[in-house]
Scaffold this active site. Structure first.
Site, PDB file in Angstrom:
ATOM      1  N   ASP A 101       0.910  -1.355   0.022  1.00  0.00           N
ATOM      2  CA  ASP A 101      -0.119   0.021  -0.124  1.00  0.00           C
ATOM      3  C   ASP A 101       0.932   1.371   0.078  1.00  0.00           C
ATOM      4  O   ASP A 101       0.538   2.216   0.745  1.00  0.00           O
ATOM      5  CB  ASP A 101      -1.100   0.084   1.306  1.00  0.00           C
ATOM      6  CG  ASP A 101      -2.076   1.123   1.067  1.00  0.00           C
ATOM      7  OD1 ASP A 101      -2.297   1.589  -0.185  1.00  0.00           O
ATOM      8  OD2 ASP A 101      -2.417   1.463   2.256  1.00  0.00           O
ATOM      9  N   ARG A 159       5.183   7.465  -0.457  1.00  0.00           N
ATOM     10  CA  ARG A 159       5.038   6.652   0.670  1.00  0.00           C
ATOM     11  C   ARG A 159       6.085   5.464   0.902  1.00  0.00           C
ATOM     12  O   ARG A 159       6.154   5.024   1.884  1.00  0.00           O
ATOM     13  CB  ARG A 159       3.600   6.098   0.572  1.00  0.00           C
ATOM     14  CG  ARG A 159       2.523   7.024   1.369  1.00  0.00           C
ATOM     15  CD  ARG A 159       1.089   6.778   1.474  1.00  0.00           C
ATOM     16  NE  ARG A 159       0.568   5.588   1.629  1.00  0.00           N
ATOM     17  CZ  ARG A 159      -0.798   5.225   1.497  1.00  0.00           C
ATOM     18  NH1 ARG A 159      -1.449   6.331   1.075  1.00  0.00           N
ATOM     19  NH2 ARG A 159      -1.250   4.141   1.567  1.00  0.00           N
TER      20      ARG A 159
HETATM   21 CA    CA Z   1      -4.119   3.029  -0.571  1.00  0.00          CA
END
Ligand code: CA
Length: 562
Positions: A299, A326
């Site tokens: 993710d 991220r």
């Molecule tokens: Ca996501």
């Protein structure tokens, strides 16, 4: 004065004034100190202002001049816009126009949602802002409506449904207005949606184009997905506003993780997830792409903002994108062609040995292999990312990016969960991190960092014990404004990170600060109000005490100026 002239012009029915907000004003937005006409304080998303009335010496005299209740208990992540003395701000369900000097409400429009909608939009009940163009105010709604209002009255001019909530789609993005086209992207990759970026006619609301962020077999990039309907649930949401380069007439938009998080079920690179897309704003055509994390299983996403600047690279000025992913790497990319120029880790990470500068691809570690085999691993960054959506700022004078970063490793183990319409679809079990997997470098759970884009070197950092969930704002006054979940809105010294000013707003700050000047006074505004993310820190007594206070918009100026 300008406002008075404008009001007189309206009275005399001079159309030039009524039809406010031209394409050129949006292009010049980053230099327009009297207004805030773009998301990100400019098409370049630099979040930088040349104003310096509030500076290292004077900031100690910064005081609130008014506050406005947003009447909303969700996360307040909206960036206000300011145009000719009127401030526009949004919540997940309402859109407001407020007198920027006094805080007096001019109009407010509230959306009606069916109560069951909130079950599906559980994880991001917010709005990140609005767009202005040609006298209209545009927003995306949680239920996937793209809406235009008359900016003067709040009257709804058109509303177009982009997707269905029952299929897992929602919208939180602040639209991007480019030459009469309103561009938005979807949220909801964790429901097995197929991501898209849309362009709408600003006048009529007609959808002009849709670019899917997930390629299906038979389409360009489709061979990076398995045969069958995997691509139809392939994720790749696009919920952070893109940047725009008018010279190259190109929009740069990030895409989210593939669905589900289990990469074994979708062998291949899974284009165009966890990527940046260079788009033609007129047609949505993909000019080039660069994928940060092929076959992303953690993710990591690639939605974070694409900050545009011209910076020296090996002595030559280059038009670049700066992007803190991220996945823990800070990327610099040539935005004329998508070529990778630099990629350095800005938080401790354990999934890639490096990013290969020749191929642009990550060289993954054995941790990724073990994860694919079904082992429970400790991933760093975890799914919350080395940096989440919280937009960074870039100060061209210091040459530094000011970035809210995280070190929140997570335990992850793939699961065979099948896709089911309308259900959360992680395809992975989450838990406490496997400690033996984690990087040994000590790091606080979060930190505001001043990062040199080309070297990745951290000039200074300010540790925090909680995630930093809001945006930063850099100014020529040598300051960085940034809010914290404990409710403090702060000004930091841009050269040292020293806290020069702090104000307790009464709830967690997840907003995106902006600044403008009117009649010789510099103002700073930010929304405060912590909704969804506080559950992460349910045992934090200090945070709990600030949660129930709800959303406020705060506006500040120097005490001797107002
Ligand atoms: Ca996501």
């Amino acid at each position: 004065m300008k406002r008075f002239i404008c009001a007189a012009a309206i009275a005399a029915l001079v159309p030039a004034c009524a039809a406010a907000q031209t394409a050129q004003e949006l292009i010049d937005g980053s230099k327009d100190t009297g207004n805030v006409v773009n998301y990100g304080m400019g098409y370049n998303l630099n979040r930088f202002s040349t104003l310096d009335q509030i500076n290292k010496q004077t900031v100690k005299n910064l005081r609130p001049v008014w506050a406005y209740s947003l009447e909303d208990l969700q996360s307040q992540e909206s960036q206000p816009l300011v145009y000719k003395g009127i401030l526009y701000v949004s919540t997940e369900k309402a859109t407001m126009a407020v007198d920027a000097k006094t805080g007096r409400q001019i109009w407010k429009v509230t959306l009606n949602y069916p109560p069951e909608m909130y079950r599906m939009t559980c994880c991001g009940n917010n709005s990140r802002g609005v767009a202005l163009y040609d006298g209209k105010l545009f927003r995306a709604a949680l239920d996937n409506r793209v809406i235009a209002y008359d900016a003067k009255t709040g009257k709804e001019l058109w509303s177009t449904k982009a997707a269905e909530v029952k299929d897992g789609y929602s919208m939180t993005v602040a639209p991007l207005a480019v030459n009469g086209i309103i561009i938005v992207g979807n949220s909801g990759a964790e429901y097995g949606t197929r991501g898209f970026i849309d362009g709408y006619d600003a006048q009529t609301g007609k959808r002009l184009w849709r670019t899917h962020t997930v390629a299906c077999p038979g389409e360009p990039g489709g061979d990076t997905w398995p045969a069958g309907d995997a691509c139809q649930h392939g994720g790749g949401s696009a919920w952070v506003t893109g940047s725009y380069d008018p010279e190259l007439d190109t929009v740069y938009w990030g895409t989210g993780n593939p669905g589900s998080w289990n990469p074994v079920l979708r062998p291949g690179d899974n284009l165009y997830t966890s990527s940046v897309l260079a788009l033609d704003p007129k047609t949505g055509k993909i000019k080039w792409h660069y994928q940060f994390t092929p076959a992303d299983g953690f993710d990591f996403d690639g939605v974070n903002e694409m900050v545009l600047a011209t910076i020296p690279v090996e002595g030559q000025p280059r038009k670049v994108i700066m992007h803190a992913n991220r996945n823990g790497f800070f990327y610099v990319i040539d935005r004329t062609n998508g070529k990778l120029l630099a990629a350095h880790a800005f938080v401790p990470q354990n999934w890639a040995k490096e990013i290969d500068m020749k191929t642009g691809r990550p060289v993954t570690t054995e941790l990724v292999e073990r994860y694919h085999k079904g082992e429970n691993v400790g991933s760093s960054p975890g799914a919350f990312g080395g940096k989440n959506w919280s937009p960074m700022s870039f100060n061209p004078t210091t040459g530094l990016a000011y970035v809210n970063t995280h070190y929140l490793p997570l335990g992850m183990k793939i699961s065979a969960q099948p896709w089911k319409q309308g259900e959360l679809w992680f395809g992975a079990e989450l838990g406490p991190p496997v400690m033996s997997d984690l990087p040994k470098d000590p790091h606080p759970p979060a930190a505001l960092k001043a990062i040199d884009p080309m070297t990745g070197k951290v000039k200074w950092m300010v540790p925090d014990k909680r995630p930093r969930w809001g945006g930063t704002l850099a100014t020529k006054g040598g300051l960085v404004f940034d809010g914290e979940l404990a409710g403090d809105f702060k000004a930091f010294d841009a050269d040292t990170g020293q806290v020069l000013w702090s104000f307790q707003t009464g709830s967690g700050v997840e907003g995106q600060p902006v600044t403008w000047e009117a009649d010789g006074v510099q103002y700073v505004a930010v929304t405060s109000g912590m909704g969804g993310v506080y559950w992460l820190y349910g045992n934090d007594a200090e945070l709990k005490s600030t949660v129930p206070q709800g959303g406020m918009l705060w506006v500040f100026a120097l005490s001797d100026k107002r």
